[in-house]
Design an enzyme around this catalytic site. Structure first.
Site, PDB file in Angstrom:
ATOM      1  CB  SER A  37      -0.950   0.036   1.205  1.00 31.63           C
ATOM      2  OG  SER A  37      -0.226   0.086   2.407  1.00 31.63           O
ATOM      3  CG  ASP A 328      -4.712   5.330   6.907  1.00 33.70           C
ATOM      4  OD1 ASP A 328      -3.549   5.158   7.310  1.00 33.70           O
ATOM      5  OD2 ASP A 328      -5.158   4.790   5.879  1.00 33.70           O
ATOM      6  CG  HIS A 331      -1.558   3.791   4.674  1.00 31.29           C
ATOM      7  ND1 HIS A 331      -2.736   3.260   5.157  1.00 31.29           N
ATOM      8  CD2 HIS A 331      -0.908   2.786   4.031  1.00 31.29           C
ATOM      9  CE1 HIS A 331      -2.803   1.976   4.817  1.00 31.29           C
ATOM     10  NE2 HIS A 331      -1.716   1.665   4.139  1.00 31.29           N
TER      11      HIS A 331
END
Length: 352
Positions: A37, A328, A331
């Protein structure tokens, strides 16, 4: 999902570019991306997984304010990397049907959020395992040769810069999370070695496919991710130093593999991009970098939300992400990525 973030590519990439310029071969025709990610530009949008973020508030600071599947409020390191080499400002995801081989000729992303070295990690949320990313790359090679001709395609494939950012999920999503899983089969040191073996094999496979320039990252101080702080009750929600030490140990082993392969494989330009220290400095000294908050994310309460939970907590998301190190609970924000990228651009001379 994870961050695997500061898998900062730019510093070492610039080193490669500078070396190339000394020989008159100052060219990086494409940026090709593998990983999780921290670098997935939207592949998970096209998978039957909950590990996706193609909805608000993700992407609200992306050009056009569009959620793209990037686990961030804006762009990711591969996007900044591409732009820094005079290529396009964003890297397209390979599975995105809006793009075709003509778009992928100057850059493509095979990464998948929530994946890892370990196939068992990808299985947790049903995302693309690393071996499958490699299969997509082989498919891409064939398509590029059909599109440009073998000679031109091979030139791009050998001169392209490859970035690999992966590893954090194997620990925070798998080893430390799944009861009766890898933690029952391996000590943490054994699991590190298991992952290192996979990493070395992956790099060798890329080499034998003609890849020559790779920026290969370690893992970030995962104990300082807001989600890890939230569960660290014993230390008053401070950084989990056990997790950070595991990251440091893993990075040390990875660095040795990089040195080994550079010695053994002729013409291989493999660099270890360790972003652990700079991210930790940002977290510990946020005001120095223009941040106000480093212990929680911008989305919702910032303590546990990521992915769909950020969508549900949308009304509570902060109004100004530039004040936050993390977007978040896992991340970083676009600003964090950009600061680290700029830092290495400004300090590239010492690595020439």
């Amino acid at each position: 999902m994870e961050m695997e973030t500061m898998h900062i590519l730019l510093l070492f990439i610039i080193q490669i570019l500078v070396q190339g310029s000394k020989t008159g071969a100052n060219k990086v025709p494409a940026i090709i991306v593998f990983g999780d990610s921290s670098v997935d530009t939207g592949n998970n949008n096209y998978l039957p997984t909950i590990a996706k973020c193609n909805f608000e508030p993700y992407g609200r600071d992306f050009p056009g304010g569009t959620p793209t599947g990037r686990f961030c409020n804006g762009r990711l390191p591969p996007d900044f990397l591409s732009e820094s080499f005079g290529l396009k400002p964003t890297i397209p995801a390979y599975l995105d049907p809006m793009y075709n081989i003509s778009d992928f000729a100057s850059g493509v992303c095979f990464a998948s959020a929530a994946t890892g070295y370990d196939n068992a990690t990808a299985d947790v949320l049903k995302v693309i395992p690393l071996w499958k990313e490699l299969e997509y790359y082989k498919e891409y090679q064939d398509k590029l040769k059909a599109y440009l001709g073998v000679e031109k395609a091979n030139e791009i494939l050998s001169e392209a810069l490859y970035t690999i950012s992966i590893g954090t999920n194997d620990f925070i999503e798998n080893y430390y999370t799944i009861p009766g899983g890898r933690s029952s089969q391996f000590t943490v040191e054994q699991y590190q070695d298991f992952l290192i073996g996979i990493a070395e094999d992956f790099l060798k496979q890329l080499y034998h496919l003609g890849v020559r320039k790779i920026s290969f990252t370690g893992i970030a101080p995962m104990g300082c991710l807001p989600a890890m702080r939230t569960t660290n009750f014993m230390d008053n929600h401070g950084c989990n130093e056990e997790y950070n030490n595991v990251a440091l140990q893993f990075n040390g082993k990875l660095s040795k593999v990089v040195s080994k392969l550079n010695r053994e494989l002729a013409g291989f330009k493999l660099v270890f991009a360790d972003g652990y220290s700079i991210l930790l400095e940002i977290i510990r000294n946020p005001f120095k970098f223009g941040f106000e908050v480093a212990d929680v994310g911008c989305c919702g309460t910032g303590t546990f939300e990521a992915g769909i939970l950020c969508n549900l907590e949308g009304p509570f998301t902060c109004t100004d992400a530039t004040k936050f190190v993390f977007w978040d609970s896992i991340h970083p924000t676009e600003k964090t990525y950009k600061i680290i990228s700029d830092y290495f651009l400004m300090h590239s001379k010492e690595f020439r």
